[in-house]
Write a protein that holds these residues in place. Structure first.
Motif, PDB file in Angstrom:
ATOM      1  N   UNK A  89       0.736  -1.427   0.222  1.00  0.00           N
ATOM      2  CA  UNK A  89       0.061  -0.231  -0.092  1.00  0.00           C
ATOM      3  C   UNK A  89       0.850   1.475  -0.124  1.00  0.00           C
ATOM      4  N   UNK A  90       1.937   1.276   0.932  1.00  0.00           N
ATOM      5  CA  UNK A  90       2.853   2.340   0.817  1.00  0.00           C
ATOM      6  C   UNK A  90       3.455   2.767  -0.543  1.00  0.00           C
ATOM      7  N   UNK A  91       4.037   1.512  -1.094  1.00  0.00           N
ATOM      8  CA  UNK A  91       4.622   1.748  -2.356  1.00  0.00           C
ATOM      9  C   UNK A  91       3.475   2.083  -3.562  1.00  0.00           C
ATOM     10  N   UNK A  92       2.458   1.789  -3.247  1.00  0.00           N
ATOM     11  CA  UNK A  92       1.170   2.062  -4.337  1.00  0.00           C
ATOM     12  C   UNK A  92       0.952   3.774  -4.080  1.00  0.00           C
ATOM     13  N   UNK A  93       0.975   3.875  -3.048  1.00  0.00           N
ATOM     14  CA  UNK A  93       0.712   5.463  -2.507  1.00  0.00           C
ATOM     15  C   UNK A  93       1.911   6.419  -3.168  1.00  0.00           C
ATOM     16  N   UNK A  94       2.995   6.163  -2.877  1.00  0.00           N
ATOM     17  CA  UNK A  94       4.203   6.681  -3.132  1.00  0.00           C
ATOM     18  C   UNK A  94       4.491   6.827  -4.684  1.00  0.00           C
ATOM     19  N   UNK A  95       4.210   5.695  -5.432  1.00  0.00           N
ATOM     20  CA  UNK A  95       4.291   5.488  -6.649  1.00  0.00           C
ATOM     21  C   UNK A  95       3.083   6.512  -7.709  1.00  0.00           C
ATOM     22  N   UNK A  96       2.156   6.582  -7.053  1.00  0.00           N
ATOM     23  CA  UNK A  96       0.895   7.137  -7.716  1.00  0.00           C
ATOM     24  C   UNK A  96       0.914   8.846  -7.275  1.00  0.00           C
ATOM     25  N   UNK A  97       1.574   9.199  -6.098  1.00  0.00           N
ATOM     26  CA  UNK A  97       1.954  10.464  -5.782  1.00  0.00           C
ATOM     27  C   UNK A  97       2.695  11.087  -6.849  1.00  0.00           C
ATOM     28  N   UNK A  98       3.555  10.342  -7.429  1.00  0.00           N
ATOM     29  CA  UNK A  98       4.562  10.805  -8.382  1.00  0.00           C
ATOM     30  C   UNK A  98       3.796  11.413  -9.553  1.00  0.00           C
ATOM     31  N   UNK A  99       2.572  10.682  -9.975  1.00  0.00           N
ATOM     32  CA  UNK A  99       1.871  11.211 -11.171  1.00  0.00           C
ATOM     33  C   UNK A  99       1.540  12.602 -11.141  1.00  0.00           C
ATOM     34  N   UNK A 100       1.210  13.255  -9.935  1.00  0.00           N
ATOM     35  CA  UNK A 100       0.937  14.481  -9.739  1.00  0.00           C
ATOM     36  C   UNK A 100       1.971  15.614 -10.260  1.00  0.00           C
ATOM     37  N   UNK A 101       3.224  15.047 -10.552  1.00  0.00           N
ATOM     38  CA  UNK A 101       4.042  15.956 -11.336  1.00  0.00           C
ATOM     39  C   UNK A 101       3.790  16.300 -12.776  1.00  0.00           C
ATOM     40  N   UNK A 102       3.100  15.214 -13.486  1.00  0.00           N
ATOM     41  CA  UNK A 102       2.504  15.409 -14.790  1.00  0.00           C
ATOM     42  C   UNK A 102       1.422  16.053 -14.870  1.00  0.00           C
TER      43      UNK A 102
ATOM     44  N   UNK B  70      -7.931   8.040  -6.852  1.00  0.00           N
ATOM     45  CA  UNK B  70      -7.191   7.033  -7.708  1.00  0.00           C
ATOM     46  C   UNK B  70      -8.151   5.755  -6.877  1.00  0.00           C
ATOM     47  N   UNK B  71      -8.404   4.819  -7.719  1.00  0.00           N
ATOM     48  CA  UNK B  71      -8.891   3.666  -7.358  1.00  0.00           C
ATOM     49  C   UNK B  71      -7.951   2.345  -7.741  1.00  0.00           C
ATOM     50  N   UNK B  72      -7.294   1.647  -7.090  1.00  0.00           N
ATOM     51  CA  UNK B  72      -6.442   0.602  -7.437  1.00  0.00           C
ATOM     52  C   UNK B  72      -7.113  -0.882  -7.026  1.00  0.00           C
ATOM     53  N   UNK B  73      -7.272  -1.584  -8.035  1.00  0.00           N
ATOM     54  CA  UNK B  73      -7.669  -3.059  -7.937  1.00  0.00           C
ATOM     55  C   UNK B  73      -6.663  -4.178  -7.887  1.00  0.00           C
ATOM     56  N   UNK B  74      -6.396  -4.939  -7.062  1.00  0.00           N
ATOM     57  CA  UNK B  74      -5.350  -5.905  -7.079  1.00  0.00           C
ATOM     58  C   UNK B  74      -6.222  -7.426  -6.908  1.00  0.00           C
ATOM     59  N   UNK B  75      -5.687  -8.033  -8.009  1.00  0.00           N
ATOM     60  CA  UNK B  75      -6.156  -9.452  -8.118  1.00  0.00           C
ATOM     61  C   UNK B  75      -5.044 -10.595  -8.249  1.00  0.00           C
ATOM     62  N   UNK B  76      -5.508 -11.581  -7.922  1.00  0.00           N
ATOM     63  CA  UNK B  76      -4.443 -12.669  -7.968  1.00  0.00           C
ATOM     64  C   UNK B  76      -5.470 -13.628  -8.991  1.00  0.00           C
TER      65      UNK B  76
END
Length: 100
Positions: free
Chosen positions: A17-30, A37-43
């Protein structure tokens, strides 16, 4: 940015979850007008090694952007999704600039 994480058929750990948050926060640069954002994780239940699917839906004013990737690990899939979203957001920003 607010990130909603939903895991299907398993419990997601705090590190992911922390990795996701950090990676998606970088999108605000662009593109700085991202609402949430909604993230769906499936196996997936397949014998294939690439069975981890990540879907990311980003809400921006007037539109929703959706990206889906399947990889061997969630981190790899999140990275690919974020890269795709970066390209889409840059294109969107350039289109908006062309109209002004």
């Amino acid at each position: 940015m607010k990130v909603n994480v939903q895991a299907v058929n398993f419990n997601v750990d705090k590190k992911l979850v922390d990795f996701l948050q950090e990676r998606l926060d970088k999108l605000e640069k662009y593109y700085d007008k991202i609402v949430m954002s909604d993230v769906f994780l499936k196996v997936e239940n397949t014998s294939d090694k690439e069975n981890k699917t990540v879907e990311i839906k980003i809400s921006v004013p007037g539109d929703d952007l959706m990206v889906k990737k399947t990889c061997k690990s969630f981190e790899e899939a999140v990275d690919l999704c974020a890269s795709s979203l970066e390209r889409v957001l840059v294109k969107r920003k350039e289109k908006l600039r062309a109209h002004i």
